[in-house]
Design a protein around this motif. Structure first.
Motif, PDB file in Angstrom:
ATOM      1  N   GLU A 120     -26.871   2.526 -26.249  1.00  0.00           N
ATOM      2  CA  GLU A 120     -27.977   2.968 -25.816  1.00  0.00           C
ATOM      3  C   GLU A 120     -27.827   3.945 -24.450  1.00  0.00           C
ATOM      4  N   VAL A 121     -26.899   3.281 -23.610  1.00  0.00           N
ATOM      5  CA  VAL A 121     -26.500   4.079 -22.485  1.00  0.00           C
ATOM      6  C   VAL A 121     -25.999   5.614 -22.690  1.00  0.00           C
ATOM      7  N   ALA A 122     -24.966   5.349 -23.581  1.00  0.00           N
ATOM      8  CA  ALA A 122     -24.526   6.688 -24.310  1.00  0.00           C
ATOM      9  C   ALA A 122     -25.486   7.638 -24.873  1.00  0.00           C
ATOM     10  N   TYR A 123     -26.467   7.234 -25.547  1.00  0.00           N
ATOM     11  CA  TYR A 123     -27.560   7.967 -26.032  1.00  0.00           C
ATOM     12  C   TYR A 123     -28.390   8.702 -24.945  1.00  0.00           C
ATOM     13  N   ALA A 124     -28.656   8.010 -24.093  1.00  0.00           N
ATOM     14  CA  ALA A 124     -29.458   8.436 -22.839  1.00  0.00           C
ATOM     15  C   ALA A 124     -28.710   9.689 -22.160  1.00  0.00           C
ATOM     16  N   THR A 125     -27.502   9.397 -22.161  1.00  0.00           N
ATOM     17  CA  THR A 125     -26.550  10.399 -21.218  1.00  0.00           C
ATOM     18  C   THR A 125     -26.114  11.511 -22.167  1.00  0.00           C
ATOM     19  N   GLY A 126     -26.343  11.271 -23.435  1.00  0.00           N
ATOM     20  CA  GLY A 126     -25.814  12.461 -24.262  1.00  0.00           C
ATOM     21  C   GLY A 126     -24.388  12.432 -24.868  1.00  0.00           C
ATOM     22  N   ILE A 127     -23.832  11.369 -24.451  1.00  0.00           N
ATOM     23  CA  ILE A 127     -22.347  11.211 -24.795  1.00  0.00           C
ATOM     24  C   ILE A 127     -22.301  10.947 -26.517  1.00  0.00           C
ATOM     25  N   LEU A 128     -23.481  10.230 -26.776  1.00  0.00           N
ATOM     26  CA  LEU A 128     -23.372   9.731 -28.154  1.00  0.00           C
ATOM     27  C   LEU A 128     -24.719  10.512 -28.776  1.00  0.00           C
ATOM     28  N   GLN A 129     -24.428  11.177 -30.094  1.00  0.00           N
ATOM     29  CA  GLN A 129     -25.720  11.453 -30.876  1.00  0.00           C
ATOM     30  C   GLN A 129     -26.362  10.012 -31.699  1.00  0.00           C
ATOM     31  N   ALA A 130     -27.718  10.374 -32.093  1.00  0.00           N
ATOM     32  CA  ALA A 130     -28.389   9.252 -32.409  1.00  0.00           C
ATOM     33  C   ALA A 130     -27.946   8.576 -33.634  1.00  0.00           C
ATOM     34  N   ASN A 131     -26.870   9.426 -34.476  1.00  0.00           N
ATOM     35  CA  ASN A 131     -26.358   9.033 -35.593  1.00  0.00           C
ATOM     36  C   ASN A 131     -24.897   8.358 -35.390  1.00  0.00           C
ATOM     37  N   GLN A 132     -24.692   7.977 -34.269  1.00  0.00           N
ATOM     38  CA  GLN A 132     -23.331   7.838 -33.747  1.00  0.00           C
ATOM     39  C   GLN A 132     -23.307   6.340 -33.296  1.00  0.00           C
ATOM     40  N   THR A 133     -22.205   5.512 -33.344  1.00  0.00           N
ATOM     41  CA  THR A 133     -22.211   4.249 -32.645  1.00  0.00           C
ATOM     42  C   THR A 133     -20.685   4.029 -32.237  1.00  0.00           C
ATOM     43  N   PHE A 134     -20.488   3.493 -31.124  1.00  0.00           N
ATOM     44  CA  PHE A 134     -18.968   2.926 -30.750  1.00  0.00           C
ATOM     45  C   PHE A 134     -18.384   1.992 -31.574  1.00  0.00           C
ATOM     46  N   SER A 135     -19.306   1.054 -32.308  1.00  0.00           N
ATOM     47  CA  SER A 135     -18.831   0.102 -32.861  1.00  0.00           C
ATOM     48  C   SER A 135     -18.293   0.627 -34.279  1.00  0.00           C
ATOM     49  N   SER A 136     -18.582   1.733 -34.800  1.00  0.00           N
ATOM     50  CA  SER A 136     -17.891   2.201 -36.162  1.00  0.00           C
ATOM     51  C   SER A 136     -16.336   2.690 -35.729  1.00  0.00           C
ATOM     52  N   GLN A 137     -15.959   2.541 -34.505  1.00  0.00           N
ATOM     53  CA  GLN A 137     -14.664   3.178 -34.266  1.00  0.00           C
ATOM     54  C   GLN A 137     -13.439   2.083 -34.349  1.00  0.00           C
ATOM     55  N   ILE A 138     -14.026   0.900 -34.783  1.00  0.00           N
ATOM     56  CA  ILE A 138     -13.041  -0.134 -34.864  1.00  0.00           C
ATOM     57  C   ILE A 138     -13.310  -0.978 -36.141  1.00  0.00           C
ATOM     58  N   PRO A 139     -12.412  -1.466 -36.939  1.00  0.00           N
ATOM     59  CA  PRO A 139     -12.475  -2.006 -38.173  1.00  0.00           C
ATOM     60  C   PRO A 139     -13.022  -3.547 -37.809  1.00  0.00           C
ATOM     61  N   TRP A 140     -13.958  -4.196 -38.469  1.00  0.00           N
ATOM     62  CA  TRP A 140     -14.565  -5.324 -38.060  1.00  0.00           C
ATOM     63  C   TRP A 140     -13.867  -6.374 -38.856  1.00  0.00           C
ATOM     64  N   TRP A 141     -13.116  -6.184 -39.931  1.00  0.00           N
ATOM     65  CA  TRP A 141     -12.361  -7.178 -40.685  1.00  0.00           C
ATOM     66  C   TRP A 141     -10.873  -7.239 -40.129  1.00  0.00           C
ATOM     67  N   PRO A 142     -10.258  -8.419 -40.359  1.00  0.00           N
ATOM     68  CA  PRO A 142      -8.951  -8.684 -39.855  1.00  0.00           C
ATOM     69  C   PRO A 142      -8.033  -7.459 -40.627  1.00  0.00           C
ATOM     70  N   LEU A 143      -7.008  -6.864 -39.997  1.00  0.00           N
ATOM     71  CA  LEU A 143      -6.482  -6.050 -40.664  1.00  0.00           C
ATOM     72  C   LEU A 143      -5.019  -6.231 -40.120  1.00  0.00           C
ATOM     73  N   ILE A 144      -4.168  -6.122 -41.412  1.00  0.00           N
ATOM     74  CA  ILE A 144      -2.722  -6.263 -41.181  1.00  0.00           C
ATOM     75  C   ILE A 144      -2.181  -4.989 -41.956  1.00  0.00           C
ATOM     76  N   SER A 145      -0.952  -4.783 -41.075  1.00  0.00           N
ATOM     77  CA  SER A 145      -0.371  -3.250 -41.405  1.00  0.00           C
ATOM     78  C   SER A 145       1.067  -3.629 -41.595  1.00  0.00           C
ATOM     79  N   VAL A 146       1.688  -3.203 -42.777  1.00  0.00           N
ATOM     80  CA  VAL A 146       3.183  -3.200 -42.943  1.00  0.00           C
ATOM     81  C   VAL A 146       3.870  -1.933 -42.949  1.00  0.00           C
ATOM     82  N   LEU A 147       4.793  -1.860 -41.873  1.00  0.00           N
ATOM     83  CA  LEU A 147       5.210  -0.685 -41.637  1.00  0.00           C
ATOM     84  C   LEU A 147       7.176  -0.885 -41.891  1.00  0.00           C
TER      85      LEU A 147
END
Length: 501
Positions: A38-65
């Motif tokens: 909401e703060v990001a929308y007000a300042t123009g940092i984010l557009q209405a169709n964006q959210t910071f929560s989409s930048q992380i996976p919400w499911w446990p993630l295991i990587s094999v390198l």
């Protein structure tokens, strides 16, 4: 048809509905992300169709390198109880494979665009970063993402509620730069990282470049505890006179790369093991393998705990980076714009005034320090006689003001782009700056639009909530006072299925 912004909010509601049953702390974390949005929308940092929560996976993630032929795919197949990944001594897959649970017993392979377009997965909109690194791909073209990513489904109970990623090898190839870029992104998002090495290579020193990226660049991370270093295919050393020398050589190589502490596992897959004729040696190898595999699998099963802490840490980082990164940079850019605009206008006013004074003195309308009143009367008469002279002057002044504003904003842009590329703050700082320098925005204010005491208080509250979330998680997963454990409600099958949806 719902808009993109409505679709984003609908996904957040679905996520909240799921977390309400699974983990109330993470439900609160979603709501905190909403507050930052909401703060990001007000300042123009984010557009209405964006959210910071989409930048992380919400499911446990295991990587094999690991390197090529380090046994990553064989390990994954044994863990899942299904031959999902191709195996072999040579490179059998040069793409990142994201493995998720499916109720369908038949496994399916889906193209990389399925990951690029779905915010639930860790490679959402990764085509943009690939285009930035891969010179052969045009910006905005997501077609080549299939070269680097694929999605596979698997009907294994061990995958319920978690995501598993199998990475390509680190050996030099034509796509090494992009592979390393995606690997770094994957490491940042993962809750648990298994780093595998091939025990069949007796000279680990020849892999210094790979060890440097897999070890040296990770041991100084604040989340270094999520890395497990594994010497795989240890059964190949069973024929050695002293197999401990193989382990010692790898430990020395890892030590030279900087890894001087931490757990080091030695395993091999029971499904693809080399026959060990000596019964006592075979029993010793199997005992050590089973102990290490059990410990690794336990960490993989408990990855949900790491997931909860990782999301709270990401929330805290987002709030901090937004306040101290995005908004600080935007405020600095706006102040530069304001300063350049006012200084330029002041210089022009001084120059015009000086020119007028010089012309007046040359025309003889000043006598010493006293201005000739006859010239003032003449100027007034001529001004009133010329219809619209004041209006023309006003238009010229206003037009000059907005032209100077625009040029000042353009002069700030190169510096701002350089800062954004250097610090990579969250959100669209450049777009917010352009919004703050539009013609209806006052040049006198150095504070960005939508940024004030209320906004700062909101972010401060989010940061305080992060501390409360951590304390709540600690109370849930630890018991330092030694009090009797309270019975926990078992997770229903319906909730378990929804966790892997």
């Amino acid at each position: 048809m719902p808009s993109t912004a409505d679709a984003v909010q609908q996904r957040l509601k679905e996520l909240e509905s799921h977390l309400e049953q699974e983990n109330p702390v993470l439900l609160s974390a979603v709501q905190s992300f909403r507050a930052i949005d909401e703060v990001a929308y007000a300042t123009g940092i984010l557009q209405a169709n964006q959210t910071f929560s989409s930048q992380i996976p919400w499911w446990p993630l295991i990587s094999v390198l690991g390197t090529f032929s380090a046994g990553k795919s064989t390990f994954i197949n044994h863990y899942l109880g299904e031959k999902l990944q191709r195996t072999g001594n040579q490179a059998v897959d040069d793409r990142f494979t994201v493995v998720v649970y499916s109720a369908d017993p038949i496994s399916h392979s889906l193209p990389g665009v399925s990951l690029d377009s779905d915010p639930r997965f860790p490679f959402y909109q990764m085509s943009r970063d690939i285009a930035h690194v891969d010179d052969t791909q045009d910006d905005g073209d997501s077609s080549r993402i299939d070269t680097y990513l694929q999605l596979k489904t698997c009907h294994s109970d061990r995958l319920r509620g978690k995501i598993l990623i199998d990475s390509p090898g680190f050996d030099a190839d034509a796509q090494r730069t992009t592979i390393l870029r995606l690997t770094d992104h994957m490491i940042d998002l993962s809750d648990l990282v298994l780093v595998m090495f091939d025990a069949r290579h007796p000279e680990p020193g020849a892999m210094r470049d790979t060890l440097r990226h897999l070890v040296r660049d990770t041991i100084n991370r604040p989340d270094s505890g999520k890395f497990l270093y594994i010497l795989n295919q240890m059964d190949s050393a069973a024929g050695e006179d002293n197999p401990e020398d193989v382990v010692a050589a790898w430990l020395r190589a890892l030590g030279e790369a900087g890894l001087t502490a931490g757990r080091f596992y030695t395993i091999y897959s029971p499904d693809a093991a080399t026959s060990i004729p000596d019964e006592h040696r075979r029993a010793r190898f199997e005992k050590k393998r089973d102990e290490d595999l059990a410990e690794i699998y336990l960490r993989m099963e408990r990855v949900e705990i790491e997931r909860a802490y990782r999301i709270v840490a990401a929330l805290r980082k987002t709030a901090t980076d937004f306040s101290e990164g995005s908004m600080a940079l935007l405020q600095q850019a706006k102040r530069r714009w304001r300063r350049r605009t006012l200084i330029t206008e002041t210089i022009l006013v001084v120059l015009l005034g000086s020119a007028f004074m010089a012309w007046s003195l040359q025309a003889g309308h000043w006598h010493g320090l006293v201005y000739d009143p006859q010239w003032l009367d003449l100027f007034t008469t001529v001004s009133w006689g010329l219809w619209g002279l004041e209006g023309v002057l006003a238009v010229l002044l206003i037009g000059g003001h907005f032209t100077i504003r625009r040029l000042a904003a353009l002069s700030v842009m190169p510096w701002l782009r350089k800062q954004v590329d250097k610090h990579n703050p969250p959100g669209d700082v450049i777009g917010a700056f352009q919004r703050n320098t539009r013609f209806w925005r006052s040049v006198l204010s150095g504070t960005p639009s939508g940024w004030g005491r209320k906004s700062r208080n909101t972010l401060d509250e989010v940061l305080q909530n992060c501390e409360n979330y951590i304390q709540t998680l600690n109370e849930r997963f630890t018991n330092p006072r030694g009090l009797p454990d309270k019975p926990r409600r078992a997770q229903s099958a319906t909730e378990t299925d929804s966790a892997s949806a």
